[in-house]
Write a protein that holds these residues in place. Structure first.
Motif, PDB file in Angstrom:
ATOM      1  N   GLY A 224     -36.727  47.882  11.731  1.00  0.00           N
ATOM      2  CA  GLY A 224     -37.605  49.046  11.783  1.00  0.00           C
ATOM      3  C   GLY A 224     -36.826  50.339  11.834  1.00  0.00           C
ATOM      4  N   GLY A 225     -37.559  51.420  11.786  1.00  0.00           N
ATOM      5  CA  GLY A 225     -36.949  52.746  11.835  1.00  0.00           C
ATOM      6  C   GLY A 225     -38.017  53.804  11.674  1.00  0.00           C
ATOM      7  N   SER A 226     -37.585  55.062  11.673  1.00  0.00           N
ATOM      8  CA  SER A 226     -38.512  56.170  11.556  1.00  0.00           C
ATOM      9  C   SER A 226     -37.977  57.182  10.554  1.00  0.00           C
ATOM     10  CB  SER A 226     -38.707  56.860  12.914  1.00  0.00           C
ATOM     11  OG  SER A 226     -39.518  58.010  12.795  1.00  0.00           O
ATOM     12  N   ILE A 227     -38.820  57.530   9.578  1.00  0.00           N
ATOM     13  CA  ILE A 227     -38.508  58.577   8.609  1.00  0.00           C
ATOM     14  C   ILE A 227     -39.469  59.732   8.858  1.00  0.00           C
ATOM     15  CG2 ILE A 227     -38.450  59.210   6.167  1.00  0.00           C
ATOM     16  CD1 ILE A 227     -37.816  56.255   5.563  1.00  0.00           C
ATOM     17  N   ILE A 228     -38.913  60.916   9.053  1.00  0.00           N
ATOM     18  CA  ILE A 228     -39.706  62.102   9.334  1.00  0.00           C
ATOM     19  C   ILE A 228     -39.485  63.093   8.202  1.00  0.00           C
ATOM     20  CG2 ILE A 228     -40.141  63.972  10.974  1.00  0.00           C
ATOM     21  CD1 ILE A 228     -38.825  62.095  13.127  1.00  0.00           C
ATOM     22  N   ASN A 229     -40.516  63.310   7.405  1.00  0.00           N
ATOM     23  CA  ASN A 229     -40.448  64.250   6.289  1.00  0.00           C
ATOM     24  C   ASN A 229     -40.999  65.602   6.737  1.00  0.00           C
ATOM     25  OD1 ASN A 229     -39.514  62.212   4.525  1.00  0.00           O
ATOM     26  ND2 ASN A 229     -41.603  61.591   4.032  1.00  0.00           N
ATOM     27  N   LEU A 230     -40.313  66.677   6.392  1.00  0.00           N
ATOM     28  CA  LEU A 230     -40.774  68.005   6.779  1.00  0.00           C
ATOM     29  C   LEU A 230     -41.669  68.573   5.688  1.00  0.00           C
ATOM     30  CD1 LEU A 230     -40.070  69.799   9.358  1.00  0.00           C
ATOM     31  CD2 LEU A 230     -38.801  67.666   9.068  1.00  0.00           C
TER      32      LEU A 230
END
Length: 262
Positions: free
Chosen positions: A148-154
């Motif tokens: 798993g992981g987290s991608i944060i798009n601005l």
């Protein structure tokens, strides 16, 4: 150099799940990006960040290294996808598999419809949208392998407000909502969460210097529901939550931090 947007001690959250987690931030040398780098470092994460502003990036890494594990600064033009992938590979070699990606880099240069050329259109998409996809592509296998992981798009509220004077920027920022939804669906089965962090008018040094005139101040006061200014640290604290295990069942969402303007 002074640390950017250093949080006051006491009232803000700590996230144990972020300790020793590898975080990669694009456009992290100044402004909102520098606040992301500082806040993740303060949480005990292993932070790598890239930027074309080498002097500011090196100074930030040195300043943060006085009190925390020193972040890794990588000089990189994110519109050069080969260089971007190389920077991510260097971060992986230094700190291990990427667990959190913050797709922050952008350029909100003002421009009219009439002055846009095919070349400038492509350049605007490259600096504001294209790299977000390829950075996510480059970290996906890391996140799959670790479960798993987290991608944060601005994103930006600018397209929601129908702001004029920068049509290619608004086009790119609107497209990020679609990118987030697409990535969230395809990467979700691997435990990878993808969300959009949507800033309002954030009072960085650049914004104050270039665009916060009397008319802008009146628009800000009329638009926001809350008094006060949205600051880079307000975005960083939301990013910490989205990166941490506290948000483990949150994906494909927009998180607007704008004082209630949009």
């Amino acid at each position: 150099m002074a640390l950017p947007d250093h949080p006051e001690p006491g009232p803000y959250a700590s996230y144990p799940s972020l300790v020793d987690r590898t975080v990669f931030v694009t456009g992290g040398a100044t402004g909102i990006g520098a606040s992301f780098v500082a806040h993740f470092a303060q949480q005990g994460a292993r932070v790598a960040f890239c930027d074309i502003d080498t002097s500011s990036g090196e100074a930030l890494a040195d300043a943060l290294g006085e009190a925390h594990a020193k972040p890794l600064f990588l000089s990189c033009d994110i519109t050069d996808i080969g260089a971007l992938k190389g920077a991510i590979a260097d971060a992986r070699s230094a700190f291990g598999p990427i667990a959190v990606l913050v797709n922050n880099a952008a350029n909100d240069r003002r421009h009219s419809i009439a002055e846009v050329t095919p070349e400038s259109f492509d350049a605007g998409i490259a600096v504001n949208l294209r790299h977000q996809f390829f950075a996510a592509q480059a970290v996906a296998d890391d996140m799959k392998a670790r479960g798993g992981g987290s991608i944060i798009n601005l994103g930006s509220i600018s397209w929601m407000l129908k702001q004029g004077g920068m049509p290619v920027y608004l086009t790119a920022k609107a497209a990020i909502a679609g990118l987030t939804h697409a990535l969230a669906r395809d990467l979700g089965p691997f435990g990878i969460r993808v969300n959009t962090l949507v800033p309002g008018w954030v009072m960085t040094e650049k914004q104050r210097r270039l665009w916060l005139d009397e008319a802008g101040l009146k628009a800000l006061q009329a638009g926001q529901c809350l008094d006060g200014e949205v600051m880079p640290e307000d975005l960083a604290r939301m990013a910490l939550f989205l990166a941490a295990d506290d948000s483990r069942m949150v994906t494909a969402q927009d998180f607007i931090v704008d004082g209630g303007w949009a």
